[in-house]
Design a protein around this motif. Structure first.
Motif, short mmCIF file in Angstrom:
data_model
loop_
_atom_site.label_atom_id
_atom_site.label_comp_id
_atom_site.label_asym_id
_atom_site.label_seq_id
_atom_site.Cartn_x
_atom_site.Cartn_y
_atom_site.Cartn_z
N PRO A 289 -2.42 2.04 2.38
CA PRO A 289 -1.83 1.93 1.03
C PRO A 289 -2.63 0.98 0.15
O PRO A 289 -3.14 -0.05 0.61
N ARG A 290 -2.71 1.29 -1.11
CA ARG A 290 -3.53 0.52 -2.03
C ARG A 290 -3.20 -0.98 -2.08
O ARG A 290 -4.11 -1.81 -2.02
N PRO A 291 -1.92 -1.38 -2.20
CA PRO A 291 -1.66 -2.82 -2.29
C PRO A 291 -2.03 -3.58 -1.03
O PRO A 291 -2.16 -4.80 -1.06
N GLU B 144 -2.50 -9.44 0.87
CA GLU B 144 -1.48 -8.69 0.13
C GLU B 144 -0.71 -7.79 1.08
O GLU B 144 -1.29 -7.15 1.94
N ILE C 4 -8.87 5.54 4.82
CA ILE C 4 -8.61 6.00 3.46
C ILE C 4 -7.11 6.02 3.17
O ILE C 4 -6.69 5.84 2.02
N THR C 5 -6.30 6.20 4.21
CA THR C 5 -4.85 6.31 4.02
C THR C 5 -4.15 4.96 3.97
O THR C 5 -2.92 4.92 3.82
N ARG D 237 -2.31 -0.44 8.50
CA ARG D 237 -3.42 -1.37 8.73
C ARG D 237 -3.60 -1.62 10.21
O ARG D 237 -4.74 -1.62 10.73
N GLY E 237 -12.26 -6.44 0.06
CA GLY E 237 -11.13 -5.80 0.72
C GLY E 237 -11.48 -5.25 2.08
O GLY E 237 -12.64 -4.98 2.38
N LYS F 254 -10.26 -2.35 3.39
CA LYS F 254 -10.36 -0.89 3.35
C LYS F 254 -11.78 -0.39 3.07
O LYS F 254 -12.31 0.42 3.85
N ASP G 77 -4.77 -3.16 0.88
CA ASP G 77 -6.16 -3.18 1.25
C ASP G 77 -6.89 -4.43 0.76
O ASP G 77 -8.10 -4.56 0.95
N ARG G 78 -6.15 -5.34 0.15
CA ARG G 78 -6.73 -6.60 -0.30
C ARG G 78 -6.29 -7.72 0.63
O ARG G 78 -5.18 -7.72 1.14
#
Length: 412
Positions: free
Chosen positions: A403-405, A411, A400-401, A228, A292, A294, A407-408
């Motif tokens: 991490p999913r958790p 979190e 795009i890279t 991030r 988000g 992201k 991007d909110r």
């Protein structure tokens, strides 16, 4: 019986699941910083149109005039690493107030400078104060706001800059009819007001909110490995390069030399684009906080890349103004989402990471105009705009890279 369909994203938000009394709100510090930003930018906007003419009045050439403009940004870059340590030692409010005071005094002295070397030195000193103010303000802003409100806090703060920036040049033009020194005295006065507001109304320092995952300052070496933070720094560099090197340096020349419009058309086009960005700030910041960081970075920077690549193909001032306005909408996302990413990465405790984040913008602002000018001279306008678009698109791809958790909002 058919399964119930999920609600669209604009209804599927945290706001709707939280009672009104318990919803997070912008802190008082955010509102105070927005007011400070307005006064700072009004004064800065007053000075910018007059500064090159004032520098020329000392009998110097265009290179020396450019050096006066670059000295401010260069000293911001040099001072930023030290500012992070100063914030750790003295606190945000103290560093912010001292920084504004330095810019105020140096700007007032610029108005009575006796020769070019004095002017150059004083502008450089002003850059040091500007770094202190901007890094301390952003650190305080991120640290005093809940993660789910960070983008809106940044949007409000940037709104103060945008509105002040729109009002400043008009006031500067009127003051210049009095004398070339008058705008610098006015700038010093607006900074004095901003400093007084900060000293009286800001709290002593940023304290992590209960929503932050950590209540301790995250070491810079840890933050530097966070995707991030990496994405935010890349975003700041791309914005510095494109905003100053392409949009600020080449678009005015493109309007005059290629589209054959008067210089006044540049001011009109930029003013309309600034209004578009100001109007888009609130919904963009809400999107960043609710949906988000992201998707906001990916969409905003991809749109900006497309616009910048399309600018050289403009056939008239109307088409260019529309493109600049769309870029302004994208800039609303590009300004809020990266700063919110930094806030998430440092868990609301900035200092040195915020200083590093700021430095990337300064590097882009210093190198961008020179590189874009060289490309325009040696290749074409299109090549200069294309390189800027590549940097913006690279940020979208890097986002795009994330991490999913992470991007909110809030979190980790």
């Amino acid at each position: 019986m058919p399964a119930p369909r999920s609600a669209p994203w604009w209804r599927r938000t945290r706001r709707n699941s939280v009672p009104r009394a318990d919803r997070p709100r912008l802190s008082r510090d955010v509102y105070v910083l927005g007011v400070i930003a307005f006064f700072v930018m009004v004064g800065f906007g007053v000075v910018i149109p007059v500064l090159p003419v004032y520098a020329r009045s000392f009998g110097v050439g265009y290179v020396e005039v450019g050096a006066v403009v670059s000295a401010f940004a260069l000293m911001r870059l040099v001072a930023s690493p030290v500012v992070g340590r100063m914030i750790d030692a003295l606190g945000e409010r103290s560093v912010l107030s001292i920084g504004i005071g330095i810019v105020a005094v140096s700007s007032g002295l610029v108005g009575i400078a006796q020769d070019y070397p004095q002017l150059l030195i004083l502008r450089g000193v002003g850059g040091i104060g500007s770094a202190m103010f901007s890094v301390a303000a952003m650190t305080l802003l991120l640290g005093s706001t809940a993660p789910t409100m960070r983008a809106r806090a940044v949007g409000f703060y940037q709104g103060g800059f945008l509105i002040g920036g729109m009002a400043g040049p008009a006031i500067g033009g009127l003051l210049a009819t009095i004398s070339l020194q008058a705008p610098f005295f006015f700038y010093a006065a607006t900074l004095a007001v901003a400093g007084a507001v900060g000293a009286v109304l800001l709290r002593s320092g940023a304290k992590p909110t209960a929503d932050d995952a950590a209540a301790v300052r995250v070491p810079l070496r840890v933050v530097a490995r966070d995707r991030r933070f990496q994405t935010a720094c890349a975003a700041n560099f791309a914005q510095g390069w494109t905003s100053f090197g392409v949009r600020g340096a080449l678009v005015p020349l493109f309007i005059v030399e290629v589209l054959r419009n008067p210089t006044a058309a540049t001011g009109v086009a930029f003013a309309i684009a600034a209004v578009a960005q100001t109007v888009a700030l609130a919904p963009a910041a809400r999107f960043v906080d609710m949906v988000g960081r992201k998707p906001a970075v990916i969409g905003g920077f991809a749109l900006a890349a497309a616009v910048v690549a399309a600018v050289p193909f403009s056939t008239d001032i109307v088409m260019l103004t529309v493109l600049l306005s769309v870029y302004g909408v994208a800039a609303a996302f590009m300004g809020t989402a990266p700063a919110a990413l930094v806030g998430d990465a440092v868990a609301g405790r900035g200092g040195r990471p915020v200083a590093v984040f700021s430095m990337f913008s300064d590097v882009g602002a210093i190198v961008g105009p020179i590189a874009a000018g060289l490309l325009a001279d040696s290749v074409s306008y299109g090549a200069a705009f294309f390189v800027g678009a590549v940097f913006l698109l690279a940020v979208a791809l890097l986002a795009i890279t994330i991490p999913r958790p992470a991007d909110r909002p809030g979190e980790h």
